[in-house]
Scaffold this motif. Structure first.
Motif, PDB file in Angstrom:
ATOM      1  N   UNK A  88       0.826  -1.202   0.000  1.00  8.56           N
ATOM      2  CA  UNK A  88       0.000   0.000   0.000  1.00  8.56           C
ATOM      3  C   UNK A  88       0.865   1.258   0.000  1.00  8.56           C
ATOM      4  N   UNK A  89       1.917   1.243   0.788  1.00  8.25           N
ATOM      5  CA  UNK A  89       2.839   2.375   0.831  1.00  8.25           C
ATOM      6  C   UNK A  89       3.537   2.548  -0.517  1.00  8.25           C
ATOM      7  N   UNK A  90       4.029   1.439  -1.099  1.00  9.80           N
ATOM      8  CA  UNK A  90       4.710   1.501  -2.394  1.00  9.80           C
ATOM      9  C   UNK A  90       3.757   2.023  -3.474  1.00  9.80           C
ATOM     10  N   UNK A  91       2.522   1.540  -3.463  1.00 10.01           N
ATOM     11  CA  UNK A  91       1.537   1.994  -4.445  1.00 10.01           C
ATOM     12  C   UNK A  91       1.288   3.489  -4.327  1.00 10.01           C
ATOM     13  N   UNK A  92       1.229   3.976  -3.101  1.00 15.62           N
ATOM     14  CA  UNK A  92       0.977   5.396  -2.857  1.00 15.62           C
ATOM     15  C   UNK A  92       2.142   6.261  -3.329  1.00 15.62           C
ATOM     16  N   UNK A  93       3.356   5.765  -3.162  1.00 11.99           N
ATOM     17  CA  UNK A  93       4.540   6.517  -3.572  1.00 11.99           C
ATOM     18  C   UNK A  93       4.645   6.598  -5.091  1.00 11.99           C
ATOM     19  N   UNK A  94       4.380   5.487  -5.774  1.00 15.57           N
ATOM     20  CA  UNK A  94       4.622   5.407  -7.212  1.00 15.57           C
ATOM     21  C   UNK A  94       3.392   5.690  -8.077  1.00 15.57           C
ATOM     22  N   UNK A  95       2.198   5.531  -7.530  1.00  8.68           N
ATOM     23  CA  UNK A  95       0.997   5.676  -8.344  1.00  8.68           C
ATOM     24  C   UNK A  95       0.010   6.664  -7.759  1.00  8.68           C
ATOM     25  N   UNK A  96      -1.109   6.815  -8.444  1.00  4.91           N
ATOM     26  CA  UNK A  96      -2.205   7.672  -7.997  1.00  4.91           C
ATOM     27  C   UNK A  96      -3.307   6.784  -7.426  1.00  4.91           C
ATOM     28  N   UNK A  97      -3.557   6.917  -6.130  1.00  5.10           N
ATOM     29  CA  UNK A  97      -4.442   5.997  -5.408  1.00  5.10           C
ATOM     30  C   UNK A  97      -5.840   6.580  -5.242  1.00  5.10           C
TER      31      UNK A  97
END
Length: 354
Positions: A83-92
């Protein structure tokens, strides 16, 4: 591990620090196609701690594409793991479960919003069909090639990637892996192997089976079912095989896959059945023990199931095949589990201190 007990393990979890093994393999054939077709944005979905969503976010960022991730449920109080990685690299965007239940409509609606009035939306199946018409795939060794990014008028072109990337194009990455492993200085083409893999959607297992059959390898694929019934997995297997044959028939000698319709994967229940995502008492400690004794990290939802099955098969000495685990990754998921199962990880912390 038991004294004298041994099996091979393919450390696909080491492919990338954030994009775990089978997720990287599934995107291996898809992302070059997306780039070839001038896609600027990618929309996909998954659970809050989805390894697939994180893989899409990181892989798109590395290629200069924008990712838009629809995650089921509510934002956690503390961001960790995938979840943290997704938030850093993508638009959640966090999506209520009632809306998420209608995935196709949800993905289409969000993709249309991202595209705006001047942009366009395409499905992966549309991209593949377009490639079939022009036959723009590389036809040998499944080699990636550089392609131009973006479109001339700079309007957005949004591609929808299904949850878990469980489409036939995802199988191409497994063909590349099997082709690599079957080299003479690695596993070779003559020795019998029983590949054990944990199966969420089952796509990885089907890809392994198809590739082994196509290359004429004496490999058996044992897939540990984690998320559904055997009938559902077999239906998924038939769908993927039919879709793959239709979409990539010009790439392959189709007669080599004539026996695929009879089933290419041996589906088995996990050693300790439960509802998908649940963790049983003692499993966190089992992962800890394996890590301390072998240096190999496992997670209790996915890869521990493959480890336990490989151990059972090896102990049973059912045939002369060498047992191989394909380590699909998933270790970052432990951070999300620590949020949900605080008592289990509290016990682990106590054991460490003692």
């Amino acid at each position: 591990m038991n004294q004298g007990l041994s099996f091979y393990i393919v450390r696909d979890d080491l492919l990338h620090p954030f994009v775990n093994g089978n997720k990287a393999r599934k995107l291996d054939g898809l992302l070059p196609l997306i780039e070839d077709h001038g896609v600027t944005d990618v929309v996909t979905c998954g659970g809050c701690q989805s390894a697939h969503a994180a893989a899409v976010a990181v892989s798109c960022a590395e290629r200069g594409l924008k990712s838009h991730l629809l995650l089921r449920g509510e934002q956690p109080q503390i961001l960790t793991g995938y979840n943290l990685i997704s938030t850093i690299y993508g638009n959640i965007t966090y999506v209520p479960r009632t809306f998420y239940a209608h995935r196709e409509e949800m993905l289409q609606t969000h993709a249309s919003m991202v595209a705006g009035h001047t942009g366009s939306v395409v499905y992966c199946s549309d991209i593949i069909d377009s490639s079939l018409a022009s036959q723009t795939f590389e036809c040998s060794k499944f080699v990636q090639r550089d392609a131009p990014r973006g479109t001339e008028n700079h309007s957005r072109k949004v591609a929808i990637v299904n949850e878990g990337a469980k489409d036939a194009v995802a199988l191409l990455g497994m063909f590349r892996l099997v082709d690599y492993l079957s080299q003479d200085h690695l596993l070779g083409k003559k020795r019998a192997f029983n590949f054990v893999v944990d199966s969420g959607t089952g796509t990885t297992a089907v890809g392994l089976g198809l590739a082994a059959m196509y290359l004429g390898l004496p490999w058996k694929i044992t897939a540990v079912m984690l998320a559904d019934t055997m009938d559902t997995y077999r239906q998924q297997e038939r769908r993927l095989i039919a879709e793959f044959k239709r979409q990539f028939r010009f790439l392959l000698d189709s007669h080599k896959l004539n026996g695929a319709n009879d089933g290419i994967v041996h589906w088995v229940d996990r050693c300790h059945p439960r509802k998908f995502g649940n963790v049983l008492e003692g499993e966190i400690e089992a992962c800890q023990q394996v890590a301390q004794e072998t240096g190999i990290p496992l997670d209790p939802v996915y890869t521990l199931a493959a480890w336990e099955m490989a151990t059972r098969i090896t102990c049973a000495h059912e045939d002369d095949s060498n047992v191989v685990i394909l380590h699909t990754g998933g270790t970052l998921g432990m951070f999300g589990l620590a949020q949900r199962y605080k008592s289990y990880f509290g016990m682990l912390n106590t054991a460490i201190k003692s």
